[in-house]
Write a protein that holds these residues in place. Structure first.
Motif, PDB file in Angstrom:
ATOM      1  N   THR A 128       0.853  -1.187   0.000  1.00  0.00           N
ATOM      2  CA  THR A 128       0.000   0.000   0.000  1.00  0.00           C
ATOM      3  C   THR A 128       0.890   1.237   0.000  1.00  0.00           C
ATOM      4  O   THR A 128       2.055   1.183   0.408  1.00  0.00           O
ATOM      5  CB  THR A 128      -0.928   0.034   1.231  1.00  0.00           C
ATOM      6  N   LEU A 129       0.313   2.338  -0.476  1.00  0.00           N
ATOM      7  CA  LEU A 129       1.019   3.616  -0.434  1.00  0.00           C
ATOM      8  C   LEU A 129      -0.001   4.730  -0.570  1.00  0.00           C
ATOM      9  O   LEU A 129      -1.153   4.493  -0.937  1.00  0.00           O
ATOM     10  CB  LEU A 129       2.077   3.710  -1.547  1.00  0.00           C
ATOM     11  N   ASP A 130       0.425   5.933  -0.245  1.00  0.00           N
ATOM     12  CA  ASP A 130      -0.393   7.099  -0.561  1.00  0.00           C
ATOM     13  C   ASP A 130       0.499   8.127  -1.221  1.00  0.00           C
ATOM     14  O   ASP A 130       1.706   8.183  -0.970  1.00  0.00           O
ATOM     15  CB  ASP A 130      -1.111   7.655   0.677  1.00  0.00           C
ATOM     16  N   THR A 131      -0.098   8.906  -2.109  1.00  0.00           N
ATOM     17  CA  THR A 131       0.624   9.932  -2.845  1.00  0.00           C
ATOM     18  C   THR A 131      -0.290  11.127  -3.047  1.00  0.00           C
ATOM     19  O   THR A 131      -1.517  10.960  -3.140  1.00  0.00           O
ATOM     20  CB  THR A 131       1.133   9.389  -4.203  1.00  0.00           C
ATOM     21  N   ARG A 132       0.283  12.302  -3.080  1.00  0.00           N
ATOM     22  CA  ARG A 132      -0.522  13.496  -3.306  1.00  0.00           C
ATOM     23  C   ARG A 132      -1.296  13.326  -4.611  1.00  0.00           C
ATOM     24  O   ARG A 132      -0.719  13.003  -5.647  1.00  0.00           O
ATOM     25  CB  ARG A 132       0.365  14.734  -3.366  1.00  0.00           C
ATOM     26  N   SER A 133      -2.594  13.531  -4.560  1.00  0.00           N
ATOM     27  CA  SER A 133      -3.430  13.384  -5.748  1.00  0.00           C
ATOM     28  C   SER A 133      -2.965  14.339  -6.837  1.00  0.00           C
ATOM     29  O   SER A 133      -2.712  15.516  -6.586  1.00  0.00           O
ATOM     30  CB  SER A 133      -4.895  13.658  -5.406  1.00  0.00           C
ATOM     31  N   GLY A 134      -2.794  13.782  -8.038  1.00  0.00           N
ATOM     32  CA  GLY A 134      -2.348  14.579  -9.172  1.00  0.00           C
ATOM     33  C   GLY A 134      -0.849  14.783  -9.249  1.00  0.00           C
ATOM     34  O   GLY A 134      -0.358  15.442 -10.166  1.00  0.00           O
ATOM     35  N   GLY A 150      -8.827   4.916  -3.602  1.00  0.00           N
ATOM     36  CA  GLY A 150      -9.662   6.079  -3.344  1.00  0.00           C
ATOM     37  C   GLY A 150      -8.817   7.300  -3.070  1.00  0.00           C
ATOM     38  O   GLY A 150      -7.581   7.256  -3.102  1.00  0.00           O
ATOM     39  N   SER A 151      -9.497   8.398  -2.813  1.00  0.00           N
ATOM     40  CA  SER A 151      -8.831   9.670  -2.553  1.00  0.00           C
ATOM     41  C   SER A 151      -9.451  10.305  -1.312  1.00  0.00           C
ATOM     42  O   SER A 151     -10.649  10.149  -1.073  1.00  0.00           O
ATOM     43  CB  SER A 151      -9.011  10.598  -3.765  1.00  0.00           C
ATOM     44  N   ASP A 165      -3.840  19.508   0.502  1.00  0.00           N
ATOM     45  CA  ASP A 165      -3.882  18.676  -0.697  1.00  0.00           C
ATOM     46  C   ASP A 165      -4.575  17.359  -0.408  1.00  0.00           C
ATOM     47  O   ASP A 165      -4.485  16.819   0.705  1.00  0.00           O
ATOM     48  CB  ASP A 165      -2.463  18.363  -1.186  1.00  0.00           C
ATOM     49  N   ALA A 166      -5.209  16.812  -1.432  1.00  0.00           N
ATOM     50  CA  ALA A 166      -5.804  15.475  -1.345  1.00  0.00           C
ATOM     51  C   ALA A 166      -4.704  14.430  -1.486  1.00  0.00           C
ATOM     52  O   ALA A 166      -3.635  14.714  -2.036  1.00  0.00           O
ATOM     53  CB  ALA A 166      -6.840  15.310  -2.459  1.00  0.00           C
ATOM     54  N   THR A 167      -4.978  13.234  -1.000  1.00  0.00           N
ATOM     55  CA  THR A 167      -4.072  12.116  -1.200  1.00  0.00           C
ATOM     56  C   THR A 167      -4.817  10.990  -1.892  1.00  0.00           C
ATOM     57  O   THR A 167      -6.028  10.834  -1.701  1.00  0.00           O
ATOM     58  CB  THR A 167      -3.443  11.628   0.117  1.00  0.00           C
TER      59      THR A 167
END
Length: 174
Positions: A128-134, A150-151, A165-167
């Motif tokens: 799993t990971l998360d990254t700044r959306s866009g 999802g975001s 910022d969204a992730t």
């Protein structure tokens, strides 16, 4: 020159602390959304490695994979498998970093592919990971087979502190 990849031990982290700190600091100053906000100085950057990464590597619950070009630290990524017993099949990708001077050479892709190989050896079957959306990393992760779960809007303060910022949460089955 082609980058070489290697796992850093606790000793390596301490020996190369100024370079690791410079890598993290350069990425934050370049706008990377990796958990830090400006101002972000060398002491804070090195503190992340000694206070967060070093203890986890020493305990054997995280690995630090580093890319070097001509002996210089060019990039890094971490795999964290410090999970609860019911999540022993899972690990988290943390802090994919490539210094701006070394971008567009495939280093991020090499780091991620090597990280996935290490995860399979553990063995872990879900990353799993998360990254700044866009963010520019999002297409890389998608090209490597990661799936968007999802975001979350307003997830993290931007490095310059001017907005939330969204992730995007992503995963990959190995």
């Amino acid at each position: 020159m082609h980058p070489s990849l290697r796992l850093f031990s606790s000793t390596d982290i301490l020996a190369r602390l100024p370079e690791l700190g410079a890598l993290l600091q350069a990425c934050v100053h370049d706008g990377a959304s990796i958990g830090f906000i400006l101002p972000f100085d060398a002491a804070a950057s090195q503190g992340f490695w000694t206070d967060n990464v070093l203890p986890a590597v020493t305990r054997g619950v995280r690995l630090l994979l580093v890319a070097e070009v001509d002996g210089q630290v060019a990039g890094a990524v971490q795999l964290d498998w410090d999970t609860n017993p019911n999540q022993a099949h899972r690990a988290e990708v943390r802090k994919l970093l490539v210094h701006a001077a070394f971008r567009r050479r495939g280093i991020a892709r090499l780091l991620m592919q090597a990280l996935e190989a290490q995860a399979r050896l553990l063995p872990r079957s879900l990353l799993t990971l998360d990254t700044r959306s866009g963010d520019h990393a999002e297409p890389l992760y998608l090209s490597l087979g990661y799936v968007v779960a999802g975001s979350i809007p307003g997830y993290a303060l931007a490095p310059a502190g001017e907005r939330l910022d969204a992730t995007t949460i992503m995963y990959k089955l190995l």
